[in-house]
Enzyme design. Structure first.
Site, PDB file in Angstrom:
ATOM      1  N   LYS A 194      -1.729  -4.661   7.122  1.00  0.00           N
ATOM      2  CA  LYS A 194      -2.015  -3.453   6.993  1.00  0.00           C
ATOM      3  C   LYS A 194      -3.754  -2.963   7.519  1.00  0.00           C
ATOM      4  O   LYS A 194      -4.354  -3.727   6.925  1.00  0.00           O
ATOM      5  CB  LYS A 194      -2.069  -2.442   5.613  1.00  0.00           C
ATOM      6  N   MET A 226     -13.688  -1.410   2.802  1.00  0.00           N
ATOM      7  CA  MET A 226     -12.811  -0.667   3.681  1.00  0.00           C
ATOM      8  C   MET A 226     -13.360   0.501   3.991  1.00  0.00           C
ATOM      9  O   MET A 226     -12.720   1.849   4.044  1.00  0.00           O
ATOM     10  CB  MET A 226     -11.319  -0.243   3.355  1.00  0.00           C
ATOM     11  N   ASP A 240      -0.850 -10.861   5.168  1.00  0.00           N
ATOM     12  CA  ASP A 240      -1.593  -9.769   5.461  1.00  0.00           C
ATOM     13  C   ASP A 240      -2.248 -10.180   6.770  1.00  0.00           C
ATOM     14  O   ASP A 240      -2.508 -11.300   7.196  1.00  0.00           O
ATOM     15  CB  ASP A 240      -2.387  -9.391   4.383  1.00  0.00           C
TER      16      ASP A 240
END
Length: 282
Positions: free
Chosen positions: A70, A185, A49
């Site tokens: 991502k 996030m 990632d």
């Protein structure tokens, strides 16, 4: 496994055709687990990632490194394609390591990928990692639990599959029930989140912090309040990845900023909670 980088022991073997779903921790390579290091030394392919460092990847010298990160607002691999690629590699007889920042089961989609593997008959192993919501805050000197502050902590994601603030969250229930709130996030939607919490009764003067690039040499920490959170983020120039923390435990950074202490600075406040008692006093 006989590897000079590992202490002696009966380490599990990553067999051909298996996928290990592994947490790489919040950033500092030293926070990697020994099971994760064992996996890196054996893997044929590492699917990694965005938050996995080059240093960690260098510990898998025999493996092919495949990026599958991502990042919000940027072109990213589709989750379905990532999951099915794991299946394809395993069926080709590869030793596959799926390496995720933090912990694979903490907002890491590890459960989705494991379910796909099960549905396709691919054997797998889970290797937990240190989550940024705990380890990242610790590096900032913020205890996620502290006896004088909270007996509970709530972890929340700041966006859903659409990239927006999760509509399924009951912000009033979270505001009323979460003594300390840790948001993953959530930087992009900090204003909306702060407004929802204040509308639900959280005070504007409640301590808040933003920890960016947690546990890395580029770590930055913003201390603020819930009411000023969004404006201070905008004026700071800080960028994701970031963890938001809301609650009185943020005040403990005034005395527990261990990186500042190691650099020779003095504590800003030996009693940030205003207890008026020594720390060891019940």
């Amino acid at each position: 496994m006989n590897d000079s980088m590992l202490p002696s022991g009966a380490w599990p073997v990553l067999e051909p055709g298996w996928v290990w779903l592994c947490g790489a921790g919040p950033g500092d390579p030293g926070l990697l687990t020994l099971h994760a290091l064992n996996a890196l030394r054996q893997a044929d392919v590492v699917i990694y990632d965005a938050l996995v460092s080059e240093e960690i990847l260098s510990w898998a010298p025999k493996a092919e490194h495949v990026y599958a990160g991502k990042r919000g607002g940027k072109p990213s691999a589709k989750q379905r394609d990532i999951s099915l690629h794991l299946v394809e590699l395993a069926r080709a007889g590869k030793r596959v390591l799926r390496l995720k920042g933090g912990d694979p089961f903490v907002f890491g989609r590890g459960g989705e990928e494991a379910q796909t593997l099960i549905q396709h008959g691919v054997p797998f192993r889970i290797i937990p990692g240190i989550s940024a919501g705990i380890g990242g805050l610790a590096y900032a000197g913020i205890p996620v639990t502290h006896r004088d502050v909270n007996q509970s902590v709530t972890f929340v994601t700041g966006h859903d599959q659409s990239g927006e603030t999760p509509g399924s969250l009951n912000w009033r229930a979270i505001a009323e029930g979460a003594q300390v709130l840790v948001i993953y996030m959530g930087m992009k939607h900090a204003r909306r989140i702060a407004e929802a919490l204040m509308d639900a009764g959280r005070p504007a003067e409640e301590p808040a912090a933003v920890v960016c690039n947690a546990t890395t040499p580029n770590q930055q920490v913003l201390e603020t309040t819930l009411g000023r959170l969004a404006d201070d983020i905008d004026s700071s120039g800080l960028e994701p990845p970031a963890i938001l923390c809301i609650g009185r435990s943020v005040l403990m950074r005034q005395v527990l900023d261990w990186q500042a202490l190691a650099a020779g600075e003095s504590p800003r406040n030996l009693d940030p909670l205003g207890r008026g008692l020594p720390a060891e006093t019940l």
